[in-house]
Design an enzyme around this catalytic site. Structure first.
Site, PDB file in Angstrom:
ATOM      1  N   ASP A  75       0.845  -1.195   0.000  1.00  0.00           N
ATOM      2  CA  ASP A  75       0.000   0.000   0.000  1.00  0.00           C
ATOM      3  C   ASP A  75       0.884   1.250   0.000  1.00  0.00           C
ATOM      4  O   ASP A  75       2.010   1.239   0.506  1.00  0.00           O
ATOM      5  CB  ASP A  75      -0.970   0.007   1.181  1.00  0.00           C
ATOM      6  CG  ASP A  75      -0.288   0.041   2.534  1.00  0.00           C
ATOM      7  OD1 ASP A  75       0.687  -0.714   2.732  1.00  0.00           O
ATOM      8  OD2 ASP A  75      -0.711   0.821   3.405  1.00  0.00           O
ATOM      9  N   GLU A 140      -0.039  -0.738   5.902  1.00  0.00           N
ATOM     10  CA  GLU A 140       1.042  -0.106   6.671  1.00  0.00           C
ATOM     11  C   GLU A 140       0.921   1.408   6.690  1.00  0.00           C
ATOM     12  O   GLU A 140       1.220   2.046   7.704  1.00  0.00           O
ATOM     13  CB  GLU A 140       2.399  -0.522   6.099  1.00  0.00           C
ATOM     14  CG  GLU A 140       3.571  -0.311   7.047  1.00  0.00           C
ATOM     15  CD  GLU A 140       4.160   1.102   6.994  1.00  0.00           C
ATOM     16  OE1 GLU A 140       4.938   1.464   7.908  1.00  0.00           O
ATOM     17  OE2 GLU A 140       3.853   1.841   6.031  1.00  0.00           O
TER      18      GLU A 140
END
Length: 386
Positions: A75, A140
């Site tokens: 991500d 994250e």
């Protein structure tokens, strides 16, 4: 077993628009590659109240020991105003030896390097008896509530046990080989509120101004350093990040004054001992102040992976490929290493992070290739020693 180009894989990952919490095709790409290489793969979706559903990937090759885990995330943060970018942030353009795109440094380039290194290592060892795994999250850069922490809980419940972990975050300040992270500081956020009595500024005897009382308490928290640091950590620091009274009028004494602070602390403290110290300082300086103190529930604990053979092996591989002996650091913010350290020793080493989260994020193609070589060399050393 197939081998792959780490640079091409980094391009392909960048072309997946995986802005947190959107998977964007990045995990599907990795799942396919690792599955074709013989890894047992698991796509794991988790959710929690008031958060988005998040996709994650766990993959393991082998059943023996030692078990080395690579960890990372696909991500990325939003690109912002794409007009300000030199190239489309999700195009993965290479020009003059530089790969451009959101996630190039943080951390799709690092993910590509560790995957390419592992596949090359395994392709040369048909009789490999250890285990190599990947834990790749899509959470994250977001709340980190449905990512690494939950995959680790899932893996533990299955009986998975890791010996060591490398997290390929962008750790290097200026050049590949500058720095390896062997720990991280803890983080504690507090919210301080002082009550007063609202009134007209011309009649202060009929009011109770909370602002001087808040300033008094703030001074008590910062007057004396929390500590002087340790062998591997800088001194803990408390920083006020917000002071507010919610008062638009210039002739009204407000009824309340509030401040928010964050402490980045070293391994001399735990969240519990630090809370107690903050409460002690406030109690000693309160006088007649009517105040409340609350701490955010999501914080991070300081940790250190002691310099030992695991750290030394990675340091040797870095020095051999770059000519630099990396500094062993605990600087920076938090990372998913704060979750992994509860399961096995973890270190962080990845690409140069100068452009992470910026417009025109980019990384040198040569650095991706060199990072792959570092991981490959480390794998040779690690499993030979194991």
């Amino acid at each position: 077993m197939p081998t792959i180009s780490p640079v091409r894989l980094a391009q392909d990952l960048i072309r997946c628009p995986s802005v947190t919490p959107v998977e964007g095709g990045a995990l599907a790409l990795l799942e396919r590659l690792l599955g074709e290489a013989g890894f047992a793969t698991h796509r794991l979706k988790f959710s929690a109240p008031e958060t988005h559903d998040v996709d994650n990937l766990y993959a393991r090759f082998g059943t023996g020991s030692p078990y080395l885990l690579f960890a990372g995330h696909t991500d990325v943060v939003p690109p912002g105003d794409v007009v300000r970018w030199r190239y489309d942030p999700f195009a993965g353009v290479i020009e003059d030896g530089v790969l451009h795109g959101r996630g190039a440094a943080d951390m799709k380039g690092g993910v590509a390097a560790m995957v390419a290194a592992a596949l090359a290592f395994l392709a040369e060892r048909p009789n490999f008896t250890g285990s190599i795994g990947f834990l790749i999250t899509g959470d994250e850069e977001g709340p980190a509530a449905n990512g690494t922490v939950k995959v680790l809980e899932w893996a533990k419940a299955r009986g998975e046990r890791f010996d060591h972990c490398i997290l390929a975050e962008p750790t290097n300040p200026k050049a590949l080989g500058d720095m390896m992270k062997i720990g991280r500081r803890g983080s504690l956020t507090g919210r301080l509120s002082v009550a007063g009595t609202q009134g007209h500024v011309a009649y202060p005897d009929l009011a109770d101004n909370p602002i001087p009382r808040l300033m008094q308490l703030m001074a008590a928290l910062t007057a004396t350093p929390l500590d002087g640091g340790t062998a591997h950590f800088a001194p803990s620091n408390l920083e006020f990040t917000s002071v507010d009274v919610g008062n638009a009028a210039t002739n009204v004494i407000p009824p309340e004054a509030r401040a928010v602070f964050n402490i980045r602390f070293n391994d001399l403290w735990t969240p519990e001992s630090l809370r107690a110290e903050i409460e002690r300082r406030l109690a000693g300086a309160a006088g007649g102040a009517r105040y409340t103190l609350a701490f955010d529930p999501t914080n991070a604990t300081a940790f250190l992976t002691e310099p030992a053979p695991f750290v030394e092996q990675l340091s040797r591989a870095i020095a051999a490929e770059t000519g630099r002996v990396p500094a062993l650091s605990t600087t920076g913010g938090t990372s998913d290493a704060r979750f992994i350290k509860d399961h096995c020793p973890v270190v962080e080493f990845g690409l140069v992070g100068q452009t992470m989260h910026q417009v025109d994020e980019c990384v040198a193609v040569a650095d991706i290739e060199r990072l792959t070589a570092i991981f490959a060399r480390f794998l040779d050393d690690y499993f030979a020693a194991g």
